[in-house]
Design an enzyme around this catalytic site. Structure first.
Site, PDB file in Angstrom:
ATOM      1  N   THR A 153     113.164   6.115  69.838  1.00 42.59           N
ATOM      2  CA  THR A 153     114.438   6.732  70.274  1.00 42.59           C
ATOM      3  C   THR A 153     115.394   5.624  70.709  1.00 42.59           C
ATOM      4  O   THR A 153     116.099   5.068  69.878  1.00 42.59           O
ATOM      5  CB  THR A 153     114.229   7.770  71.401  1.00 42.59           C
ATOM      6  OG1 THR A 153     113.520   7.164  72.482  1.00 42.59           O
ATOM      7  CG2 THR A 153     113.458   8.968  70.892  1.00 42.59           C
ATOM      8  N   THR A 188     101.668   6.301  78.110  1.00 37.44           N
ATOM      9  CA  THR A 188     103.106   6.107  78.003  1.00 37.44           C
ATOM     10  C   THR A 188     103.726   7.233  77.212  1.00 37.44           C
ATOM     11  O   THR A 188     103.073   8.200  76.841  1.00 37.44           O
ATOM     12  CB  THR A 188     103.445   4.790  77.322  1.00 37.44           C
ATOM     13  OG1 THR A 188     104.853   4.571  77.488  1.00 37.44           O
ATOM     14  CG2 THR A 188     103.137   4.845  75.844  1.00 37.44           C
TER      15      THR A 188
END
Lengths: 400, 400
Positions: A153, A188
Site C-alpha cells: 500500500t 505485522t
C-alpha cells in the site's frame, strides 16, 4: 555513510515446490497496480497469527474460523490491498467469506485485506480479479514477486526474503507489506511465508507463533497496531522427510523461518513511513525476555528518540527517559547506554563523548542502540525507524 | 475557523496574599532570558505529585524527601529552566540540595528543574541568580507572570490561570510549562498552584492528587513521560477560615483547583510542540474511569490519529484502530464515534457523512472527538494536540 545491514529483497531465488502464486489488477488501489493476489496448491497446510486489535477486521475473523474448522487444511490464500475490510459490520464479514470462496476449492482459502479502514470491498471488481489471479498463477520466483507487489500500500518497495533449510532440499520464501500502523502484537500487517517442507499444521503453528514473537513482534513503526495484522505460514509438504518437532530438522526449519522473518522485519522497518534510518534497540540485563522487549519497545516508540536519531543527535537522555517509563524495574545507577560501540551512559553516569565521532556513528541507515539495565538474563532486540517530516506528510493526507 | 475554547493566559488577576514570586536571568538558557524563579513566604504549606519515571531527576528525589521530612512545611520553591538535572548521578543530587538551601530559610525549599537531561547545573551562575530572584521578589500579578516566564523551555507562550474560590475571599493562581515530553503520569512537566486559602498540608496533598488525576494526568503531547514532572500546590494560609475536608468550602476549593488545572492542561496541549489544533478525546460507556482514560489516551497518543487531524481528515478508522488497541474490553458492534456533533460510526457501522461538513468541523483550533464504547459508567476526557512537521523540526535539532 555506513550502509550494509539492511537486507535487500532478492530478485531470484529457489521457490518451494507445489505452490502457485498469482496476482491481478482489481482497480481497488489506483488503476494499473496489482492489488489482488492468491497462493494455491494441493493439500496445503497453513498456520497463522493475527492482530490482537479488538476491532479485528472481517478477513481476520474469517481466517481464524477457517483454520479452526479445518485444522489447518486450506485451499490457499486470497489477499487484496487498497481496502482493509475492517470495521465494516455484517456486510464486511459476508464479503470476506465470498472472497475466501472465490478460489473455488473444496476447502476454503484464508483471506487477508489491507488498506483503508471502514470502507467496503468493491466485490464486483474484486471477484473477477481473484479469478484472473488464479488463472495466471505460476510457481516461479517472478510469480512470487508479483504476489509480493500486489499486497503493498504505502510501501515504497517490496519486502521479500528466501532461505534454504539446512540439511534438506526444501526451501522457504516470504513476503510482507507495511509501512505505517505497524506495531504488531501478533504479526505485522501482512506477511506470508511459503515452504515445501513437510510439517504438520500444529507444528507449523507453534513455529510461526514462536519465531514471530522475536521477529515481527519486535517491530514498531508508530506504535499503532493494525486491525488486519496477519502472518500466514503455508506449506505444500512436497519435500520430505516429515519434520518432527524437537528434531535437528525442526531446529533447521525454525532457523530458516527466523532468517526469513527477521529479514522481512528489518525490511519493514527500513521502509517505515518517512524512514531514513533503521534503529535496532537491544536491551539486556532484564528480568526476562518480556521485560527486555517492553523496555526496548518503549525506547523504539518514543517520538523524541526517533526524532533525535533523525536529527543525528546522540541525545541519550531521551533513551534514559523512555527506559524509565517502560515499567521495567531497574536501578538507574546500574544502567549503561551505548550507540554502536560508543558508550554514552555508564552505570547511570554520563560518559563524555566526542560530538564528531557521534555524528560519524549517526550517519548511517542502520543504528544500533544498546541498553543494559541490570544483571538479569532477559534480552531482546526490536527494530524501528526514525521519525521524519515525511511521516507527517504521508499520514496527514492519506485518505483524501 | 472555529476558535473559542482555548483559555488564554490572563494578564491581570487577583493574587493570593502572603506569597512572593521572583525571577532572574542565570544564563542557563540563552542569555537575556529569565530561567530562575522562586516562590517564598512565611509558614507555607505545600503538597506535590511527581513523575513516575524510574529515572526521576535529582530535584524530584530531593523535593519528595523534603516534603516527607517536614510534613509539608516548606520555605517555598526554587526552580530553574534550561537544565533538567536528571540522570546526573550523585553530583546532581548534591546540586539539587544546594539549590534548595539557596533560599536560606530555616526549613528547606522545594526544588524543580526542567530542560536538557544528562547535563549538570551551572551552580556558579545558578546560585547568584537564585539570590537575585529572592531579592527582587514581589506579590503582584506581574511578579507571578515573570515566574511563569522563567520556567518555559520550548514553550512558545506562557501558561497561567487564576480563579476565585466561591464563598471565600481567598484566590488561586497557577502556571505551568511544557511543550514536549508530555504524558504526565503524576503531573505535567512543571506546574505550580499558589493560594492563600487556609488548608492543611495533608488535605492539600489529597486535593492536588485527586484533581491532577483528571486534569494534568489526562494530557499527552507525545506519550513521553518526563523525568522531572512536578506539580506543586502551595498555600500561605493567610485567608481563613480553615478549610475542612468534606465541607462545602472544601468542594469550592477543589472546584477552583480543577478550574485552574484544567485551564493549564488545555493551554499546555495548545502549545504542544508543533501544535495547530487541541484535540479533546472523550470516552464514555467504559467500565470505569481508568478504562475510559486508557482508551482515550490510546487515541490521543496515536500518531495516525494526530496526523489525520493535522491533515483535516475525518479518518475515524484510525480512531477505531486505537480504541481497539487500548486494552479496553468492548464489543465492536456497540461502538459510536463522532467528531463534534457529526456521527462517523454508529453501533459499529460506518455512517455516511458529508466531506464538506467534515472539513468545516475540522477547521478549528479545538476539536472534540467522542467515543462511546458500551454502557458502563466510566467516562474520561483527555487532551492532546495534532502532529505536524514542526514537531519533527523542533525535536530533530533540540540539543545541538
Amino acid at each position: 555513510m555506513t550502509t550494509n545491514r539492511i537486507p535487500r529483497a532478492p530478485e531470484s531465488f529457489a521457490v518451494p515446490r507445489g505452490l502457485l502464486y498469482g496476482a491481478a489488477e482489481g482497480a481497488i488501489k489506483k488503476p494499473g497496480r496489482l492489488d489482488v493476489g492468491v497462493i494455491t496448491g494441493e493439500r496445503l497446510v497453513a498456520a497463522a497469527v493475527f492482530t490482537t486489535n479488538r476491532f479485528a477486521a472481517a478477513p481476520v475473523i474469517v481466517s481464524r474460523e477457517i483454520l479452526r474448522r479445518n485444522s489447518g487444511q486450506v485451499a490457499g490464500v486470497v489477499v487484496n490491498s487498497g481496502c482493509a475490510n475492517a470495521v465494516t459490520g455484517p456486510r464486511g464479514l459476508e464479503d470476506a467469506w465470498r472472497m475466501s470462496e472465490a478460489l473455488g476449492a473444496q476447502v476454503p482459502a484464508l483471506v487477508c485485506s489491507t488498506g483503508t479502514i471502514g470502507v467496503h470491498l468493491p466485490m464486483e471488481r474484486l471477484l473477477p480479479a481473484v479469478a484472473r489471479a488464479k488463472e495466471s498463477a505460476g510457481s516461479s520466483a517472478g510469480d512470487f514477486l508479483r504476489l509480493a507487489d500486489a499486497i503493498l500500500t504505502t510501501d515504497t518497495r517490496r519486502k521479500v526474503a528466501a532461505a534454504g533449510i539446512p540439511g534438506s532440499s526444501a526451501v522457504m520464501v516470504g513476503c510482507a507489506k507495511g509501512a505505517g500502523m505497524i506495531a504488531p502484537s501478533m504479526a505485522t500487517m501482512l506477511a506470508f511465508v511459503a515452504t515445501d517442507a513437510r510439517i504438520c499444521a500444529a507444528d507449523l503453528q507453534r513455529s510461526v507463533a514462536r519465531i514471530s514473537n522475536r521477529t515481527l513482534n519486535c517491530l514498531t513503526v508508530d506504535g499503532d497496531t493494525s486491525t488486519n495484522d496477519t502472518l500466514i505460514g503455508i506449506s505444500s509438504g512436497c519435500t520430505g522427510p516429515e519434520i518432527v518437532a524437537g528434531s535437528p530438522e525442526h531446529a533447521a526449519f525454525e532457523a530458516a523461518l527466523e532468517e526469513v522473518l527477521q529479514s522481512l522485519t528489518i525490511q519493514l522497518a527500513a521502509d517505515g513511513e518517512g524512514a531514513t534510518t533503521v534503529i535496532e534497540v537491544a536491551v539486556s540485563g532484564a528480568r526476562d525476555f518480556a521485560e527486555a522487549r517492553a523496555a526496548a519497545l518503549k525506547v523504539a516508540n518514543s517520538p523524541l528518540v526517533k526524532t533525535a536519531v533523525h536529527g543525528r543527535d546522540a541525545n541519550w537522555g531521551r533513551i534514559a527517559m523512555a527506559l524509565g517509563n517502560s515499567g521495567a524495574e531497574f536501578e538507574p545507577a546500574e544502567v549503561d547506554i551505548a550507540m554502536e560501540s560508543m558508550p554514552l551512559l555508564s552505570r547511570g553516569t554520563p560518559v563524555p563523548f566526542d560530538e564528531g565521532e557521534a555524528l560519524r556513528i549517526l550517519d548511517t541507515d542502520y543504528l544500533r542502540v544498546s541498553c543494559r539495565i541490570g544483571n538479569g538474563p532477559g534480552e531482546a532486540r526490536v527494530w524501528t525507524c526514525d521519525f521524519s517530516k515525511q511521516y507527517i506528510e504521508i499520514n496527514g493526507a492519506y485518505r483524501t
